[in-house]
Design a protein around this motif. Structure first.
Motif, short mmCIF file in Angstrom:
data_model
loop_
_atom_site.label_atom_id
_atom_site.label_comp_id
_atom_site.label_asym_id
_atom_site.label_seq_id
_atom_site.Cartn_x
_atom_site.Cartn_y
_atom_site.Cartn_z
N TYR A 113 24.35 6.39 -10.03
CA TYR A 113 24.70 6.34 -11.72
C TYR A 113 24.82 5.08 -12.35
N SER A 114 24.60 4.02 -11.79
CA SER A 114 24.28 2.74 -12.48
C SER A 114 23.31 2.46 -13.15
N ASN A 115 22.03 3.13 -13.28
CA ASN A 115 20.87 2.89 -14.27
C ASN A 115 19.73 3.84 -14.16
N THR B 105 31.29 15.60 -18.31
CA THR B 105 30.38 15.42 -16.82
C THR B 105 31.17 16.04 -15.57
N ALA B 106 30.26 16.39 -14.71
CA ALA B 106 31.03 16.76 -13.55
C ALA B 106 30.91 15.52 -12.54
N ARG B 107 30.64 14.55 -12.91
CA ARG B 107 30.73 13.18 -12.19
C ARG B 107 32.37 12.94 -11.69
N GLU B 108 32.46 12.44 -10.50
CA GLU B 108 34.10 12.24 -10.33
C GLU B 108 34.55 10.97 -10.91
N GLU B 109 35.90 10.94 -11.05
CA GLU B 109 36.75 9.86 -11.68
C GLU B 109 36.03 8.35 -11.20
N ARG C 74 33.70 6.37 -13.48
CA ARG C 74 34.17 6.18 -15.09
C ARG C 74 33.54 4.78 -15.33
N GLU C 75 33.98 3.78 -14.63
CA GLU C 75 33.37 2.37 -14.99
C GLU C 75 31.84 2.13 -15.15
N VAL C 76 31.07 2.77 -13.88
CA VAL C 76 29.81 2.58 -14.04
C VAL C 76 29.24 3.32 -15.15
N THR C 77 29.81 4.57 -15.29
CA THR C 77 29.15 5.40 -16.28
C THR C 77 29.45 4.84 -17.75
N ASP C 78 30.71 4.21 -18.14
CA ASP C 78 30.94 3.68 -19.33
C ASP C 78 30.05 2.40 -19.57
N LEU C 79 29.77 1.78 -18.47
CA LEU C 79 28.72 0.50 -18.63
C LEU C 79 27.48 1.00 -18.81
N TYR D 61 29.33 7.04 -27.98
CA TYR D 61 30.36 8.31 -27.90
C TYR D 61 31.57 8.04 -28.31
N ASP D 62 32.44 9.20 -28.40
CA ASP D 62 33.64 9.45 -28.64
C ASP D 62 34.38 9.62 -27.62
N LEU D 63 33.89 10.41 -26.70
CA LEU D 63 34.74 10.65 -25.66
C LEU D 63 34.03 10.93 -24.38
N LEU D 64 34.51 10.38 -23.15
CA LEU D 64 33.91 10.72 -21.85
C LEU D 64 34.99 11.20 -21.01
N GLU D 65 34.76 12.60 -20.90
CA GLU D 65 35.52 13.50 -20.18
C GLU D 65 34.93 13.55 -18.91
#
Length: 190
Positions: free
Chosen positions: A66-68, A92-96, A99-104, A113-117
């Motif tokens: 998920y990093s790149n 996303t069906a990713r796991e909690e 979150r940090e790697v996805t946000d980065l 984005y407005d929301l990352l659920e």
């Protein structure tokens, strides 16, 4: 300023390229799969391996994968254009733990984005309903159909070899982000 619309958007296979996992899978399982070989969403069936083996590997490698991942062509431009008028709710069906790697990844790729659920195994329908989405974008056939049927909203299904089962009216197959942009412009005027 309140935005006119709320969109629900999947990440993997929708904003990312659908084949982004394949280099990791091919290396780990000594395969040479191409995207056209992935005719089912369930990768354990494609690889012919037991689910626990795949799950254990996936959990160990997911943050690295998920990093790149590559962003689909035109996605960044189109999402940036829509952001003035649309709440961009990434569901996303990713796991909690991702979150940090996805946000980065969003920040690095200048994806607004407005929301990352992050729903994990929870139903995307629940999150889409909670955020009042007017449109959903997805690459998993079953999710697209359920979201459309339960919420009575249009769903853009990003085409891939693993999602080519029949779709009902209201689930619209698109080949790329430019087709999605054209459909949204016609239907929503943005």
């Amino acid at each position: 300023m309140e935005k006119k619309y709320s969109f629900g958007i999947d990440i993997d296979g929708t904003v990312t390229t659908p084949e982004f996992l394949l280099p990791h899978i091919n290396k780990a399982f000594n395969r040479n799969l191409l995207l056209d070989d992935v005719t089912q969403y369930d990768l354990t069936k494609v690889l012919n391996i037991d689910a626990q083996t795949f799950y254990d590997w996936y959990r160990k490698e997911e943050l690295n994968m998920y990093s790149n991942p590559p962003v689909q062509l035109e996605a960044q431009r189109i999402l940036s254009k829509w952001h003035n008028d649309v709440m961009l709710n990434f569901i996303t069906a990713r796991e909690e733990n991702s979150r940090e790697v996805t946000d980065l990844w969003f920040k690095t790729n200048l994806l607004p984005y407005d929301l990352l659920e992050i729903v994990g195994n929870t139903d995307k329908v629940i999150a889409a309903k909670k955020h009042g989405v007017h449109l959903f974008m997805e690459d998993k056939h079953d999710n697209a159909v359920r979201i459309h049927e339960e919420l009575k909203i249009p769903v853009l299904l990003f085409d891939a070899p693993y999602n080519r089962d029949t779709i009902p009216d209201g689930v619209i197959r698109v080949q790329n982000w430019t087709e999605a942009e054209n459909w949204v412009k016609k239907e929503f005027g943005i």
